[in-house]
Write an enzyme that holds these catalytic residues in place. Structure first.
Site, PDB file in Angstrom:
ATOM      1  N   ASP A 246       1.007  -0.961  -0.218  1.00  0.00           N
ATOM      2  CA  ASP A 246      -0.162  -0.012  -0.683  1.00  0.00           C
ATOM      3  C   ASP A 246       0.956   1.347   0.061  1.00  0.00           C
ATOM      4  OD1 ASP A 246      -2.335   0.956   0.144  1.00  0.00           O
ATOM      5  OD2 ASP A 246      -3.482   0.118   1.258  1.00  0.00           O
ATOM      6  N   GLU A 283      -1.126   1.596  -5.253  1.00  0.00           N
ATOM      7  CA  GLU A 283      -1.042   3.220  -4.630  1.00  0.00           C
ATOM      8  C   GLU A 283      -2.192   3.955  -5.160  1.00  0.00           C
ATOM      9  OE1 GLU A 283      -1.340   4.079  -7.519  1.00  0.00           O
ATOM     10  OE2 GLU A 283       0.283   5.846  -7.521  1.00  0.00           O
ATOM     11  N   TRP A 284      -3.207   3.094  -5.660  1.00  0.00           N
ATOM     12  CA  TRP A 284      -5.348   2.883  -6.129  1.00  0.00           C
ATOM     13  C   TRP A 284      -4.421   3.951  -7.505  1.00  0.00           C
ATOM     14  CZ3 TRP A 284      -2.819   6.250  -1.440  1.00  0.00           C
ATOM     15  CH2 TRP A 284      -2.901   5.345  -0.482  1.00  0.00           C
ATOM     16  N   GLY A 285      -3.318   3.939  -8.202  1.00  0.00           N
ATOM     17  CA  GLY A 285      -3.854   4.621  -9.234  1.00  0.00           C
ATOM     18  C   GLY A 285      -3.956   6.374 -10.099  1.00  0.00           C
ATOM     19  N   ASP A 306     -10.686   2.360  -3.183  1.00  0.00           N
ATOM     20  CA  ASP A 306     -11.217   1.426  -3.021  1.00  0.00           C
ATOM     21  C   ASP A 306     -12.682   0.920  -3.449  1.00  0.00           C
ATOM     22  OD1 ASP A 306      -8.830   1.565  -1.216  1.00  0.00           O
ATOM     23  OD2 ASP A 306      -9.869   0.739   0.806  1.00  0.00           O
TER      24      ASP A 306
HETATM   25  C1  GAL Z   1      -6.222   1.069   1.575  1.00  0.00           C
HETATM   26  C2  GAL Z   1      -6.552  -0.133   0.121  1.00  0.00           C
HETATM   27  C3  GAL Z   1      -7.612  -1.587   0.900  1.00  0.00           C
HETATM   28  C4  GAL Z   1      -7.045  -1.711   2.245  1.00  0.00           C
HETATM   29  C5  GAL Z   1      -6.660  -1.064   3.297  1.00  0.00           C
HETATM   30  C6  GAL Z   1      -6.218  -1.306   4.622  1.00  0.00           C
HETATM   31  O1  GAL Z   1      -5.457   1.949   0.977  1.00  0.00           O
HETATM   32  O2  GAL Z   1      -6.586   0.682  -0.049  1.00  0.00           O
HETATM   33  O3  GAL Z   1      -7.132  -1.587  -0.336  1.00  0.00           O
HETATM   34  O4  GAL Z   1      -6.185  -2.705   1.846  1.00  0.00           O
HETATM   35  O5  GAL Z   1      -5.681  -0.057   2.859  1.00  0.00           O
HETATM   36  O6  GAL Z   1      -5.735  -0.042   5.232  1.00  0.00           O
END
Ligand code: GAL
Length: 506
Positions: A246, A283-285, A306
């Site tokens: 992440d 890193e969400w794109g 997410d």
């Molecule tokens: C977010 C991630 C999620 C999950 C979460 C856990 O940044 O996009 O998929 O892993 O953290 O804290």
């Protein structure tokens, strides 16, 4: 809980632009992205299994430019009308070919590297279950064992779902003093992590774990920044097979170059850990990882924030509408061993999750038609297929049928690894996609984003993989029935939020 607020704050601020180098602008980051992109709006580092049909669509940044290719290895040809390289390379090795990009008087060359190897880490998108959406901090040894058993007894494993990945909140309060060893929470995992991994492996499944490239994970546990080697060795010692990595708490290192450096540090550490561990970037794109992720050692990268259990997200929330927005145009960057990930699917959650419940219009949860659309599009996009519903409870037959549809899974797992090309959306909100398949078949998807049923004509002449003058045998992959023989056009009815998927064979 606090950490959710932190994450939501990050998500909201960054959701303004998808592919948001503007949001995370820094001179370094912007220059880095420009350099990675060069003159091509498609992958420049590609992979193939020996003896398997390969395809690489070439697209220039400048839409008016002409492209051609030279120096192809034996077995590959340039298809000028479709602007793609195709064929079969039998002999493993590192190959390079040149793409010539011409606009008016100027011609520039870009180099593509092609790795042909029987040992690719992720020849087809990985399939599995992730704990975050419904389990969050309740993760434990017992939950992992229960889920592993259920993956086998429900038939999910037989359908191809073979990774069990624990997400955030498995960690102890702090690293071990002195050594920095990343111990798990001793109450949740009384026998340690190796025991859990052994159990998962004993079921014929693979085991994944989670960490973060910052000082803390998104939920506030210790992150791996500065501890990459210690952690990679620990994961290898536990027999971990996959690391979801992440990007929270990076302390200002928000630009693409910094992210690249941090992901590469973990990619290198995993490579020298002594075990083959798949690196799954998250890193969400936000920094366009499809342009540089493969160079860190990662073989898949999240392309959105997410996913939530709803059709339309409220600001910062990712419903199907936002997943489509984030995924539909990045198809030229996906391929074998380099997959664009659309995040966990919510199929089967029915509004009863934890973190997936917020940031959607209306109540959380979707209709079965919408879940079917989610599943179908993840298959068309060659996204990793990750489930996230509650496997501690019995699962409804109808949900299981969506997740295990073998004909859609075959599209997802097609050995040529192509992400469906987006052709366009009409005035009624109906979108058209197609995906080239290794055996020469073509999958066509019609997705109705609008709120009324539409009669739609699939016009074969708009799909350059099809010949409008020959008949095709058509199979309906959602209904799993034959849909006759069609030439030139095909009329279909698509309900609101429904996706029809057809497989066309000559
Ligand atoms: C977010 C991630 C999620 C999950 C979460 C856990 O940044 O996009 O998929 O892993 O953290 O804290």
């Amino acid at each position: 809980m606090n950490f959710m607020n932190i994450f939501v704050a990050v998500a909201v601020s960054a959701s303004v632009v998808v592919g948001a180098q503007d949001v995370f602008a820094s001179d370094n980051g912007v220059a880095f992205l420009k350099e990675k992109e060069g003159h091509l709006a498609c992958a420049k580092k590609v992979y193939s299994l020996p003896g398997v049909r390969f395809m690489h669509k070439i697209r220039p940044v400048d839409a008016m430019a002409e492209v051609s290719v030279s120096g192809l290895p034996e077995g590959l040809v340039w298809n000028a009308s479709r602007r793609l390289v195709e064929g079969v390379v039998d002999i493993p090795g590192e190959y390079y070919y040149k793409v010539n990009v011409e606009n008016g008087d100027s011609t520039v060359q870009e180099t593509v590297s092609l790795t042909v190897s029987p040992d690719l880490q992720q020849p087809t998108p990985f399939m599995g279950w992730l704990s975050w959406n419904v389990v969050e901090g309740d993760i434990s040894d017992e939950v992992v064992r229960t889920v592993a058993d259920a993956m086998v007894s429900t038939g999910l494993k037989d359908a191809g779902y073979d990774y069990l990945v624990i997400d955030d909140l498995w960690q102890a309060k702090a690293r071990e003093e002195g050594t920095g060893f990343p111990s798990p929470d001793s109450i949740k995992f009384p026998d340690g992590m190796k025991a859990v991994a052994d159990y998962v492996h004993s079921k014929g499944l693979k085991f994944g774990i989670y960490s973060d490239a910052g000082s803390k994970t998104c939920a506030g546990c210790f992150g791996s920044y500065g501890f990459e080697e210690v952690d990679a060795k620990a994961y290898a010692g536990w027999d971990v097979d996959l690391l979801k990595y992440d990007y929270c708490f990076v302390d200002g290192a928000d630009d693409a170059l910094s992210a690249y450096t941090r992901y590469k540090a973990m990619g290198d550490a995993l490579k020298s850990s002594g075990r083959d561990i798949l690196l799954y970037m998250c890193e969400w794109g936000a920094r366009e990882p499809w342009k540089w992720g493969a160079e860190t050692g990662a073989t898949t990268w999240r392309c959105t924030y997410d996913t939530r259990d709803g059709w339309n997200g409220t600001p910062g929330g990712i419903g199907i509408v936002q997943s489509v927005e984030g995924m539909k145009d990045i198809w030229p960057y996906s391929g074998v061993n380099r997959f664009n990930d659309a995040d966990m699917m919510c199929v089967g959650i029915h509004g009863k999750g934890k973190s997936s419940n917020d940031l959607v219009e209306g109540a959380p949860g979707m209709t079965q038609t919408e879940y079917r659309t989610q599943f179908a599009m993840w298959c068309m996009w060659s996204s990793p297929l990750t489930l996230s519903f509650d496997l501690r409870k019995p699962i409804a037959e109808d949900d299981l049928a969506i997740m295990t549809n073998p004909e859609l899974i075959a599209i997802n797992q097609d050995p040529m690894g192509q992400q469906a090309e987006f052709i366009g959306e009409d005035a009624n909100g109906v979108q058209l996609y197609f995906k080239d398949l290794a055996n020469g078949d073509v999958a066509v998807a019609v997705l109705n984003m609008g709120d009324k049923t539409q009669e739609y004509i699939i016009d074969f002449s708009r799909i350059d993989a099809l010949d409008a003058d020959i008949p095709y045998k058509v199979r309906d992959l959602q209904a799993r029935t034959d849909a006759g023989v069609h030439e030139g056009i095909m009329n279909v009815d698509v309900a609101s939020h429904e996706t029809k998927v057809y497989r066309l064979s000559r």
